[in-house]
Design an enzyme around this catalytic site. Structure first.
Site, PDB file in Angstrom:
ATOM      1  N   GLU A 202       6.769  -7.444 -10.726  1.00 28.50           N
ATOM      2  CA  GLU A 202       6.389  -6.039 -10.744  1.00 28.50           C
ATOM      3  C   GLU A 202       7.530  -5.237 -11.334  1.00 28.50           C
ATOM      4  O   GLU A 202       8.702  -5.584 -11.142  1.00 28.50           O
ATOM      5  CB  GLU A 202       6.196  -5.547  -9.291  1.00 28.50           C
ATOM      6  CG  GLU A 202       4.780  -5.206  -8.959  1.00 28.50           C
ATOM      7  CD  GLU A 202       4.581  -4.808  -7.508  1.00 28.50           C
ATOM      8  OE1 GLU A 202       5.527  -4.322  -6.852  1.00 28.50           O
ATOM      9  OE2 GLU A 202       3.458  -4.978  -7.034  1.00 28.50           O
ATOM     10  N   HIS A 237      14.628  -2.704   2.474  1.00 25.46           N
ATOM     11  CA  HIS A 237      13.203  -2.642   2.154  1.00 25.46           C
ATOM     12  C   HIS A 237      12.312  -2.666   3.383  1.00 25.46           C
ATOM     13  O   HIS A 237      11.122  -2.963   3.284  1.00 25.46           O
ATOM     14  CB  HIS A 237      12.791  -3.782   1.196  1.00 25.46           C
ATOM     15  CG  HIS A 237      13.326  -3.596  -0.192  1.00 25.46           C
ATOM     16  ND1 HIS A 237      13.834  -4.614  -0.948  1.00 25.46           N
ATOM     17  CD2 HIS A 237      13.436  -2.487  -0.956  1.00 25.46           C
ATOM     18  CE1 HIS A 237      14.228  -4.148  -2.112  1.00 25.46           C
ATOM     19  NE2 HIS A 237      14.007  -2.854  -2.141  1.00 25.46           N
ATOM     20  N   ARG A 294      -3.814  -5.160   9.960  1.00 20.35           N
ATOM     21  CA  ARG A 294      -3.447  -5.180  11.386  1.00 20.35           C
ATOM     22  C   ARG A 294      -2.979  -3.798  11.782  1.00 20.35           C
ATOM     23  O   ARG A 294      -2.933  -2.892  10.959  1.00 20.35           O
ATOM     24  CB  ARG A 294      -2.298  -6.173  11.588  1.00 20.35           C
ATOM     25  CG  ARG A 294      -1.122  -5.803  10.691  1.00 20.35           C
ATOM     26  CD  ARG A 294       0.126  -6.573  10.999  1.00 20.35           C
ATOM     27  NE  ARG A 294       1.084  -6.475   9.924  1.00 20.35           N
ATOM     28  CZ  ARG A 294       1.924  -5.474   9.722  1.00 20.35           C
ATOM     29  NH1 ARG A 294       1.910  -4.428  10.545  1.00 20.35           N
ATOM     30  NH2 ARG A 294       2.775  -5.460   8.721  1.00 20.35           N
TER      31      ARG A 294
END
Ligand code: ADP
Length: 499
Positions: A202, A237, A294
């Site tokens: 990416e 992150h 979730r």
């Protein structure tokens, strides 16, 4: 009818308690499972029944699906709530639950499978006409061919694991010479953590924001969003502070990103609570990242501003009920912030810490929610996730929420273990956070300033706070000397609108 029905919670700590309380409110009996070190934990004591998962390591205990299913059978349960982490995104486990006759509280295994791969979910997003980060999702070659693909995307770029989570298998690559080695080490890490070495590329956005949308669907085709959460305060992150509404977006952006989230969810007929994650570039364009199938750690901020109990909603949907809410019934009222209290050392690369809870004071007052399973005298082991507690503050606007959070961080006392409380408070006081102008790398700058200001000979911040709080002085103020935000209750009240 829920009388006599039982829910097993395949998790530990604060999230096990959160689910136990929600299940009980709906009239269910609760069954806890626990590792040996967790035998006397609050969650175990609060549940109606508790069963032992022999051992301490997660693979023997909270990830031991065979043992958990055997306990489920023995206890005669109706459903399993996986919490977050552990088995919560494991489609094989969800399948096994169904085969054994237990309801898995979450979306269908098929949905989990399709959205579980970051690669497949990106393709789904593209189909739903939702922008995705430019990159390459096909089979990755090596050598010159790989370099060609990377050059086309441009540097810096990010290597990600298709099955990734928790930042595992992620590598930032700045130049072609680093590419091959980074790709191979990302594959090794992905294989070790997820038993799947698939990686993809990416474009690496330089100063992005992470904004996500809470969604909720039922098994009758109803689907709503519960607005966004801003989660750009991150270290390594991973999230550290979350808030809603996002201070960086306007009504038009909000409408567009929420609509995009629903379009992705509709591709799979999403039924349960879930989160569609986006990354936003400096120009204000959003791109789909992934779907978490979730409950999220940061769900309380959404609950605080919408009034919807997401865990109860998950259970009701699993029971087959239709959503009790329509989109137009859901509003963002006021502002909520969550700080994640971690057992870690911000001064040493956020290294997880171990210890034993000594003195513990968890404040309670209006507009404050503490989701925690801490108890004085109990050990904190690095075997498990380093998150100790979630500290949530809600106010009628952002300013009031931040003032309440400041007071909560100031008066929260935890001795006996290294944690990030002082750094959380410093971050809260930072100019970029106060002004809502932060991005996913802001913590690095804030940390550098924090380390510089704190200096080597200041007392340990948690000790300084504890002494002040226990002496009833209302806190010593940020150790590194930042100014505390001040409330302006009357003028703020005047400007308050339910928007
Ligand atoms: P994981 O599932 O491992 O947590 P995510 O895809 O959710 O991984 O990304 C986690 C974080 O990594 C994001 O919130 C963001 O800070 C950063 N990140 C992910 N993709 C990009 C990207 N293309 N460019 C810059 N940062 C990114």
């Amino acid at each position: 009818m829920t009388a006599g029905k039982k829910i097993l919670i395949a998790n530990r700590g604060e999230i096990a308690r959160r689910v136990i309380h929600a299940a009980r409110e709906l009239g269910y009996a609760t069954v806890a499972v626990h590792s040996d070190p967790d035998a006397g934990s609050l969650a175990v004591r609060e549940a109606d029944e508790a069963f032992r998962l022999p051992g301490a390591e997660v693979k023997d205990t909270y990830l031991n699906s065979d043992k958990i299913l055997a306990i489920a059978k023995e206890a005669g349960i109706w459903a399993i709530h996986p919490g977050y982490g552990f088995l919560s995104e494991n489609a094989v486990f969800a399948d096994d639950c169904a085969q054994a006759g237990f309801k898995f509280i979450g979306p269908s295994p098929e949905t989990m499978r399709r959205l579980g791969s970051k690669v497949e979910s990106k393709l789904l997003a593209k189909k739903a006409k939702v922008p995705t980060v430019p990159g390459f999702e096909g089979e990755l070659p090596s050598g010159k061919e790989l370099e060609k693909i990377a050059a086309k995307i441009g540097y810096p770029l990010l290597i990600k694991a298709a099955a990734g989570g928790g930042g595992k298998g992620m590598r930032v690559v700045h130049k072609a010479e680093e590419l091959e080695e980074a790709a191979r080490s990302a594959e090794r890490e992905a294989l070790a953590f997820f038993k799947d070495k698939t990686i993809f590329l990416e474009k690496y956005l330089e100063r992005p924001r992470h904004i996500e949308v809470q969604i909720l669907g039922d098994e009758h085709g109803n689907l709503v969003h519960l607005y966004e959460r801003e989660c750009s305060v991150q270290r390594r992150h991973q999230k550290m502070i979350e808030e809603t509404p996002s201070p960086s977006i306007d009504a038009k952006f909000r409408e567009e990103i929420c609509a995009a989230a629903l379009r992705v969810a509709r591709q799979v007929g999403y039924a349960s609570a879930g989160t569609v994650e986006f990354i936003v570039d400096e120009a204000g364009h959003f791109y789909f990242l992934e779907v978490n199938t979730r409950l999220q750690v940061e769900h309380p901020v959404t609950e605080a501003v919408t009034g919807v109990d997401l865990v109860k909603a998950q259970i009701l949907v699993a029971e087959g009920h239709a959503l009790p809410l329509k989109q137009e019934d859901i509003r963002q009222r006021g502002h909520a912030v969550e700080c994640r209290l971690y057992a870690e050392d911000p001064e040493n690369h956020f290294l997880p810490a171990e210890g034993s809870v000594g003195v513990l004071v968890e404040p309670q007052r209006p507009g404050i929610r503490v989701d925690s399973a801490l108890e004085a005298g109990k050990p904190v082991l690095s075997l498990y996730d380093p998150m100790l507690a979630k500290l949530i503050a809600v106010g009628f606007n952002r300013k009031e929420a931040l003032v309440k959070m400041d007071a909560l961080l100031r008066d929260y006392v935890l001795l006996g273990i290294r944690h990030n409380l002082d750094f959380l408070r410093y971050t809260l006081h930072s100019k970029v956070f106060q002004e809502g102008r932060y991005h996913t790398h802001s913590v690095a700058d804030i940390l550098a300033e924090y380390l510089e200001k704190r200096g080597p000979d200041k007392p340990a911040p948690d000790l300084a706070y504890a002494i002040a709080a226990l002496a009833g002085k209302g806190g010593a103020g940020p150790a590194a000397g930042a100014e505390a935000p001040r409330a302006e209750p009357l003028s703020a009240l005047k400007g308050f609108k339910n928007a």
